[in-house]
Design a protein around this motif. Structure first.
Motif, PDB file in Angstrom:
ATOM      1  N   VAL A  52      -5.122 -31.012  -5.317  1.00 28.95           N
ATOM      2  CA  VAL A  52      -6.320 -30.270  -5.742  1.00 28.95           C
ATOM      3  C   VAL A  52      -6.775 -30.744  -7.110  1.00 28.95           C
ATOM      4  CG1 VAL A  52      -7.191 -27.988  -6.395  1.00 28.95           C
ATOM      5  CG2 VAL A  52      -5.823 -28.253  -4.325  1.00 28.95           C
ATOM      6  N   MET A  53      -5.828 -30.967  -8.001  1.00 33.97           N
ATOM      7  CA  MET A  53      -6.186 -31.403  -9.340  1.00 33.97           C
ATOM      8  C   MET A  53      -6.824 -32.782  -9.310  1.00 33.97           C
ATOM      9  SD  MET A  53      -6.609 -30.826 -12.468  1.00 33.97           S
ATOM     10  CE  MET A  53      -5.772 -29.306 -12.743  1.00 33.97           C
ATOM     11  N   LEU A 101     -10.453 -33.462 -10.660  1.00 34.85           N
ATOM     12  CA  LEU A 101     -10.632 -34.433 -11.742  1.00 34.85           C
ATOM     13  C   LEU A 101     -11.587 -35.550 -11.311  1.00 34.85           C
ATOM     14  CD1 LEU A 101      -9.529 -34.805 -14.608  1.00 34.85           C
ATOM     15  CD2 LEU A 101      -7.761 -36.257 -13.661  1.00 34.85           C
ATOM     16  N   ALA A 102     -11.478 -35.991 -10.060  1.00 36.52           N
ATOM     17  CA  ALA A 102     -12.356 -37.050  -9.553  1.00 36.52           C
ATOM     18  C   ALA A 102     -13.802 -36.589  -9.477  1.00 36.52           C
ATOM     19  CB  ALA A 102     -11.889 -37.513  -8.175  1.00 36.52           C
ATOM     20  N   ASN A 113     -17.726 -31.848 -24.195  1.00 38.67           N
ATOM     21  CA  ASN A 113     -17.339 -32.437 -22.909  1.00 38.67           C
ATOM     22  C   ASN A 113     -16.018 -31.871 -22.404  1.00 38.67           C
ATOM     23  OD1 ASN A 113     -19.337 -34.348 -21.945  1.00 38.67           O
ATOM     24  ND2 ASN A 113     -18.935 -35.474 -23.821  1.00 38.67           N
ATOM     25  N   ALA A 114     -15.070 -31.691 -23.292  1.00 36.09           N
ATOM     26  CA  ALA A 114     -13.780 -31.122 -22.900  1.00 36.09           C
ATOM     27  C   ALA A 114     -13.960 -29.683 -22.409  1.00 36.09           C
ATOM     28  CB  ALA A 114     -12.798 -31.162 -24.072  1.00 36.09           C
ATOM     29  N   SER A 115     -14.761 -28.921 -23.109  1.00 39.31           N
ATOM     30  CA  SER A 115     -14.999 -27.534 -22.718  1.00 39.31           C
ATOM     31  C   SER A 115     -15.642 -27.446 -21.336  1.00 39.31           C
ATOM     32  CB  SER A 115     -15.890 -26.855 -23.765  1.00 39.31           C
ATOM     33  OG  SER A 115     -16.194 -25.547 -23.369  1.00 39.31           O
ATOM     34  N   ARG A 116     -16.648 -28.263 -21.112  1.00 36.86           N
ATOM     35  CA  ARG A 116     -17.320 -28.271 -19.803  1.00 36.86           C
ATOM     36  C   ARG A 116     -16.370 -28.719 -18.699  1.00 36.86           C
ATOM     37  NH1 ARG A 116     -22.259 -31.005 -22.501  1.00 36.86           N
ATOM     38  NH2 ARG A 116     -23.434 -29.185 -23.199  1.00 36.86           N
ATOM     39  N   ALA A 117     -15.594 -29.748 -18.975  1.00 43.62           N
ATOM     40  CA  ALA A 117     -14.662 -30.262 -17.966  1.00 43.62           C
ATOM     41  C   ALA A 117     -13.612 -29.210 -17.616  1.00 43.62           C
ATOM     42  CB  ALA A 117     -13.991 -31.535 -18.469  1.00 43.62           C
ATOM     43  N   LEU A 118     -13.050 -28.565 -18.633  1.00 43.13           N
ATOM     44  CA  LEU A 118     -12.035 -27.547 -18.375  1.00 43.13           C
ATOM     45  C   LEU A 118     -12.625 -26.343 -17.642  1.00 43.13           C
ATOM     46  CD1 LEU A 118     -10.022 -27.764 -21.714  1.00 43.13           C
ATOM     47  CD2 LEU A 118      -9.295 -28.523 -19.437  1.00 43.13           C
ATOM     48  N   ALA A 119     -13.853 -25.975 -17.965  1.00 48.54           N
ATOM     49  CA  ALA A 119     -14.507 -24.868 -17.252  1.00 48.54           C
ATOM     50  C   ALA A 119     -14.691 -25.217 -15.782  1.00 48.54           C
ATOM     51  CB  ALA A 119     -15.852 -24.550 -17.897  1.00 48.54           C
ATOM     52  N   THR A 120     -15.075 -26.448 -15.505  1.00 42.94           N
ATOM     53  CA  THR A 120     -15.232 -26.892 -14.114  1.00 42.94           C
ATOM     54  C   THR A 120     -13.892 -26.863 -13.389  1.00 42.94           C
ATOM     55  OG1 THR A 120     -17.097 -28.303 -14.712  1.00 42.94           O
ATOM     56  CG2 THR A 120     -15.972 -28.808 -12.648  1.00 42.94           C
ATOM     57  N   LEU A 121     -12.842 -27.350 -14.041  1.00 37.92           N
ATOM     58  CA  LEU A 121     -11.518 -27.341 -13.418  1.00 37.92           C
ATOM     59  C   LEU A 121     -11.022 -25.912 -13.187  1.00 37.92           C
ATOM     60  CD1 LEU A 121      -9.737 -30.271 -15.300  1.00 37.92           C
ATOM     61  CD2 LEU A 121     -10.716 -30.271 -12.997  1.00 37.92           C
ATOM     62  N   THR A 160      -9.722 -21.466  -9.368  1.00 38.01           N
ATOM     63  CA  THR A 160      -9.868 -20.077  -8.912  1.00 38.01           C
ATOM     64  C   THR A 160     -10.290 -20.004  -7.464  1.00 38.01           C
ATOM     65  OG1 THR A 160     -12.148 -19.976  -9.749  1.00 38.01           O
ATOM     66  CG2 THR A 160     -10.388 -19.183 -11.207  1.00 38.01           C
ATOM     67  N   ARG A 161     -10.919 -21.072  -6.945  1.00 43.72           N
ATOM     68  CA  ARG A 161     -11.299 -21.110  -5.519  1.00 43.72           C
ATOM     69  C   ARG A 161     -10.114 -21.368  -4.608  1.00 43.72           C
ATOM     70  NH1 ARG A 161     -16.127 -25.202  -5.394  1.00 43.72           N
ATOM     71  NH2 ARG A 161     -16.699 -24.816  -7.520  1.00 43.72           N
ATOM     72  N   VAL A 162      -9.069 -21.983  -5.160  1.00 39.71           N
ATOM     73  CA  VAL A 162      -7.909 -22.361  -4.322  1.00 39.71           C
ATOM     74  C   VAL A 162      -7.065 -21.173  -4.016  1.00 39.71           C
ATOM     75  CG1 VAL A 162      -5.823 -23.767  -4.261  1.00 39.71           C
ATOM     76  CG2 VAL A 162      -7.925 -24.697  -5.193  1.00 39.71           C
TER      77      VAL A 162
END
Length: 158
Positions: free
Chosen positions: A100-101, A105-106, A143-151, A156-158
């Motif tokens: 999933v990660m 990440l991809a 960018n880090a904040s946005r990326a971590l929010a997306t992850l 939470t969907r999993v």
């Protein structure tokens, strides 16, 4: 140190960095090859730098980011070939979480993925990442904040 000695000693770490950026072994090799070709062409300048390894790592990150610009925007990222497309419950939880990660990440934009890899794998601070990417530390944090929010959303969907 000449170019051949440098490649012999630093190729594996550069490949690991590229793999973390791309999620694909073959693509990682292409990215490193592109960066090393550029480094070879500029070896006098690279070898005279205060930190030649940092110079070449930046070339790897830039080759990864620039590669997307040369490809069609209709291409979609996929999971690495050696991982299943969906997590399978009959395997260990670690394997499923890793799958999933990798997919999550991809799916990130390349610059965001590069920021996370440089921060959490290379253990670089925001100022150093900004220097490598040619941007400001506040852009790195954004960018880090946005990326971590997306992850987080993906998890939470999993």
């Amino acid at each position: 140190m000449d170019f051949h000695e440098y490649v012999a000693s630093r190729r594996q770490p550069l490949l690991r960095l590229a793999y973390l950026l791309t999620g694909d072994t073959h693509l990682a090799e292409d990215v490193v090859q592109t960066a090393l070709l550029q480094a070879f062409r500029q070896w006098r300048r690279v070898s005279r730098a205060d930190q030649p390894d940092a110079y070449v790592r930046r070339m790897v990150v830039n080759a990864f980011i620039d590669r997307k610009r040369r490809h069609s925007s209709s291409e979609a990222p996929t999971a690495p070939a050696d991982l299943p497309a969906t997590p399978q419950r009959d395997h260990t939880d670690d394997h499923a979480e890793r799958s999933v990660m990798w997919r999550s990440l991809a799916g990130l934009p390349r610059v965001q993925r590069a920021v996370l890899v440089l921060r959490f794998y290379e253990d670089l601070d925001d100022a150093r990442i900004a220097e490598l990417l040619g941007t400001s530390p506040s852009t790195v944090r954004s960018n880090a904040s946005r990326a971590l929010a997306t992850l987080r959303k993906e998890w939470t969907r999993v």
